[in-house]
Motif scaffolding. Structure first.
Motif, PDB file in Angstrom:
ATOM      1  N   PHE A  19      -1.453   7.604   6.100  1.00 12.35           N
ATOM      2  CA  PHE A  19      -1.164   7.448   4.676  1.00 12.35           C
ATOM      3  C   PHE A  19       0.272   7.836   4.345  1.00 12.35           C
ATOM      4  O   PHE A  19       0.920   7.194   3.509  1.00 12.35           O
ATOM      5  CB  PHE A  19      -2.138   8.285   3.853  1.00 12.35           C
ATOM      6  N   SER A  20       0.770   8.863   4.991  1.00 11.11           N
ATOM      7  CA  SER A  20       2.149   9.274   4.755  1.00 11.11           C
ATOM      8  C   SER A  20       3.124   8.184   5.178  1.00 11.11           C
ATOM      9  O   SER A  20       4.114   7.904   4.496  1.00 11.11           O
ATOM     10  CB  SER A  20       2.443  10.577   5.515  1.00 11.11           C
ATOM     11  N   GLY A  21       2.828   7.513   6.307  1.00 14.84           N
ATOM     12  CA  GLY A  21       3.690   6.439   6.789  1.00 14.84           C
ATOM     13  C   GLY A  21       3.653   5.209   5.899  1.00 14.84           C
ATOM     14  O   GLY A  21       4.669   4.532   5.721  1.00 14.84           O
ATOM     15  N   GLY A  24       4.082   7.327   1.671  1.00 13.06           N
ATOM     16  CA  GLY A  24       4.895   8.499   1.393  1.00 13.06           C
ATOM     17  C   GLY A  24       4.016   9.741   1.300  1.00 13.06           C
ATOM     18  O   GLY A  24       2.852   9.672   0.880  1.00 13.06           O
ATOM     19  N   ALA A  25       4.571  10.878   1.687  1.00 16.31           N
ATOM     20  CA  ALA A  25       3.798  12.121   1.751  1.00 16.31           C
ATOM     21  C   ALA A  25       3.196  12.507   0.408  1.00 16.31           C
ATOM     22  O   ALA A  25       2.098  13.076   0.338  1.00 16.31           O
ATOM     23  CB  ALA A  25       4.689  13.254   2.271  1.00 16.31           C
ATOM     24  N   GLU A  26       3.890  12.168  -0.676  1.00 15.15           N
ATOM     25  CA  GLU A  26       3.423  12.560  -1.998  1.00 15.15           C
ATOM     26  C   GLU A  26       2.207  11.752  -2.463  1.00 15.15           C
ATOM     27  O   GLU A  26       1.557  12.104  -3.461  1.00 15.15           O
ATOM     28  CB  GLU A  26       4.557  12.415  -3.025  1.00 15.15           C
ATOM     29  N   GLU A  27       1.880  10.670  -1.759  1.00 14.65           N
ATOM     30  CA  GLU A  27       0.777   9.799  -2.175  1.00 14.65           C
ATOM     31  C   GLU A  27      -0.448   9.894  -1.263  1.00 14.65           C
ATOM     32  O   GLU A  27      -1.376   9.097  -1.382  1.00 14.65           O
ATOM     33  CB  GLU A  27       1.255   8.339  -2.211  1.00 14.65           C
ATOM     34  N   ARG A 447       8.178  -0.114   3.180  1.00 18.22           N
ATOM     35  CA  ARG A 447       7.118   0.236   4.120  1.00 18.22           C
ATOM     36  C   ARG A 447       7.469  -0.285   5.505  1.00 18.22           C
ATOM     37  O   ARG A 447       7.864  -1.454   5.649  1.00 18.22           O
ATOM     38  CB  ARG A 447       5.808  -0.356   3.607  1.00 18.22           C
ATOM     39  N   PRO A 448       7.292   0.520   6.550  1.00 19.97           N
ATOM     40  CA  PRO A 448       7.764   0.114   7.877  1.00 19.97           C
ATOM     41  C   PRO A 448       6.898  -0.897   8.606  1.00 19.97           C
ATOM     42  O   PRO A 448       7.351  -1.503   9.575  1.00 19.97           O
ATOM     43  CB  PRO A 448       7.813   1.442   8.647  1.00 19.97           C
ATOM     44  N   ILE A 449       5.641  -1.094   8.184  1.00 15.71           N
ATOM     45  CA  ILE A 449       4.767  -2.023   8.908  1.00 15.71           C
ATOM     46  C   ILE A 449       4.179  -3.049   7.952  1.00 15.71           C
ATOM     47  O   ILE A 449       4.000  -2.789   6.765  1.00 15.71           O
ATOM     48  CB  ILE A 449       3.627  -1.289   9.636  1.00 15.71           C
ATOM     49  N   GLY A 450       3.872  -4.216   8.489  1.00 14.03           N
ATOM     50  CA  GLY A 450       3.346  -5.311   7.687  1.00 14.03           C
ATOM     51  C   GLY A 450       1.841  -5.340   7.671  1.00 14.03           C
ATOM     52  O   GLY A 450       1.180  -4.297   7.671  1.00 14.03           O
TER      53      GLY A 450
END
Length: 456
Positions: A19-21, A24-27, A447-450
């Motif tokens: 989820f962080s990836g 973001g850590a805040e979400e 976001r780093p992944i699709g």
């Protein structure tokens, strides 16, 4: 895995990492609650009320899929004429809890949308995968179209039940439809095709479904960005094999936020406006005996300006000029980001980034003046995009650091995009939202992944 096993994984450290990836850590906590609600909806007695009959044919195991929306960084309306674009996937996404079915039926529920239930075979068990006029504009058409195209490519298209939720703002230029398309393609492929399709092939399958079955013209940029992930430069010169190059783009590291402003304009009845852009560009190409603008050059239209204007009208000429200018800007923008990534020292990086921002502003001005897609010519009294751009430019010119603003996506209605210094984001929100409503400003995270099956 079972729903209980998946719930435990979501609460584990591996779930937190996923989820962080993605968000973001805040979400992380918000994501956990969202995923748990979707799992609960898949239970026969779930609070979401997922139809009991839609669970009877499943194998009991739940699989999790996610596909992001996308933001267009450069290349406004160039992909459909085989041009170049710069785009990135974002943290806003479609998530689906999925169970396979044995009856060749797809049941797809997404929060806030009508349920789609599509039988992939007729009463005799023969594949039923031809386009249907009555499904135009519906999720059913995307399901059938993606199943049909995968079958053509050798993948068995079986049934599944899915409980989904989207945070991609509809009608916002963030490609909510493309996100659904690549999500569905990824689900079919992982359930029945061993997940072998590349991001590009996944994107092409989604585009075909939207063009042929959903009956909406579109290029390939949206699906490619959603399927691939991260920031990418895409060259569509070879339509069958576009070149996709990943680009490192760390906005927060340079001290900026990428915002979109939802003007809440309606996209109803705008399809003719969208369709006119590729049609007019291609009419200029046809004037020279070619099919798309990428097959000619800017010099050709400049030297034939009088004939083009007399034959096709001024707007077609201006839109063709935008295409060539925007193509060059995309290359310059990608080069600036690559140079910034390699530069040493924050001051040098910021100097290069300001050159990138100049190009963003040029792109926005070209869309407004040449492409002419900031408002519908049939409704000149409704100009939410124009207002958002004017307000943003007024705000940004008074900041210590430069900013940029441009129309986002297809245009005519929807969103604009603004690069805002981090220390000015709160002030920007307070300045803009009175005109468009609370929550109209959204900060995007790349976001780093699709499109992906999530393995917890």
């Amino acid at each position: 895995m079972t729903d209980k096993e998946l719930l435990a994984k979501i609460d584990s450290s591996s779930g937190e990492k996923i989820f962080s990836g993605l968000y973001g850590a805040e979400e992380v906590n918000t994501a956990r609650q969202r995923y748990k609600a979707l799992i609960d909806g898949m239970r026969e007695n779930g609070q979401a009320g997922f139809p009991e009959t839609e669970l009877a044919e499943t194998d009991g195991n739940i699989r999790v899929f996610s596909a992001p929306g996308r933001t267009e960084l450069g290349g406004n309306h160039t992909d459909h004429n085989r041009g170049r674009v710069l785009a990135a996937s974002i943290q806003l996404d479609n998530v689906a809890m999925v169970r396979s079915r044995a009856d060749n039926t797809v049941f797809f529920r997404s929060t806030g949308y009508p349920d789609a239930k599509v039988s992939l075979v007729d009463s005799s068990g023969t594949p039923d995968l031809d386009p249907r006029t009555e499904e135009h504009g519906k999720t059913d058409a995307l399901v059938r179209g993606i199943a049909a195209e995968l079958k053509k490519r050798g993948c068995r298209a079986g049934g599944f039940s899915a409980n989904a939720d989207s945070t991609v703002l509809p009608g916002s230029g963030l490609s909510s439809s493309a996100a659904v398309e690549v999500l569905l393609a990824r689900i079919f492929d992982c359930l029945y095709g061993e997940g072998k399709r590349s991001p590009l092939e996944t994107a092409q399958i989604g585009q075909i479904a939207e063009n042929v079955f959903f009956s909406k013209p579109c290029g390939l940029m949206d699906q490619t960005a959603c399927a691939t992930g991260g920031a990418v430069a895409i060259d569509f010169a070879d339509a069958a094999n576009p070149k996709v190059k990943e680009i490192n783009f760390d906005l927060s590291g340079i001290g900026y936020a990428l915002c979109v402003v939802n003007t809440h304009g309606s996209h109803a009845d705008l399809t003719p406006d969208y369709a006119s852009i590729p049609a007019e560009m291609k009419s200029v190409a046809a004037f020279f005996g070619k099919s798309v603008l990428n097959e000619i050059n800017r010099e050709a239209i400049l030297t034939s300006a009088k004939e083009l204007r007399n034959t096709l009208g001024d707007r077609a000429f201006l839109r063709a000029l935008h295409f060539f200018n925007e193509n060059e800007r995309v290359d310059a923008m990608a080069a600036a980001l690559a140079k910034m990534d390699e530069a040493g020292g924050q001051d040098k990086k910021l100097q290069i980034f300001c050159q990138y921002l100049d190009l963003v502003n040029e792109s926005g001005d070209s869309s407004w003046e040449l492409l002419q897609n900031v408002y519908s010519p049939g409704n000149p009294e409704i100009q939410g995009i124009s207002v958002a751009l004017a307000l943003s430019k007024s705000f940004l010119k008074n900041q210590k650091l430069p900013g940029a603003a441009r129309v986002h996506g297809g245009g005519f209605a929807g969103t604009i995009q603004a690069y805002v210094p981090l220390d000015a984001v709160d002030a920007y929100r307070k300045f803009i939202e009175p005109a468009f409503g609370s929550g109209s400003v959204t900060i995007l995270r790349i976001r780093p992944i699709g499109a992906v099956e999530l393995i917890f």
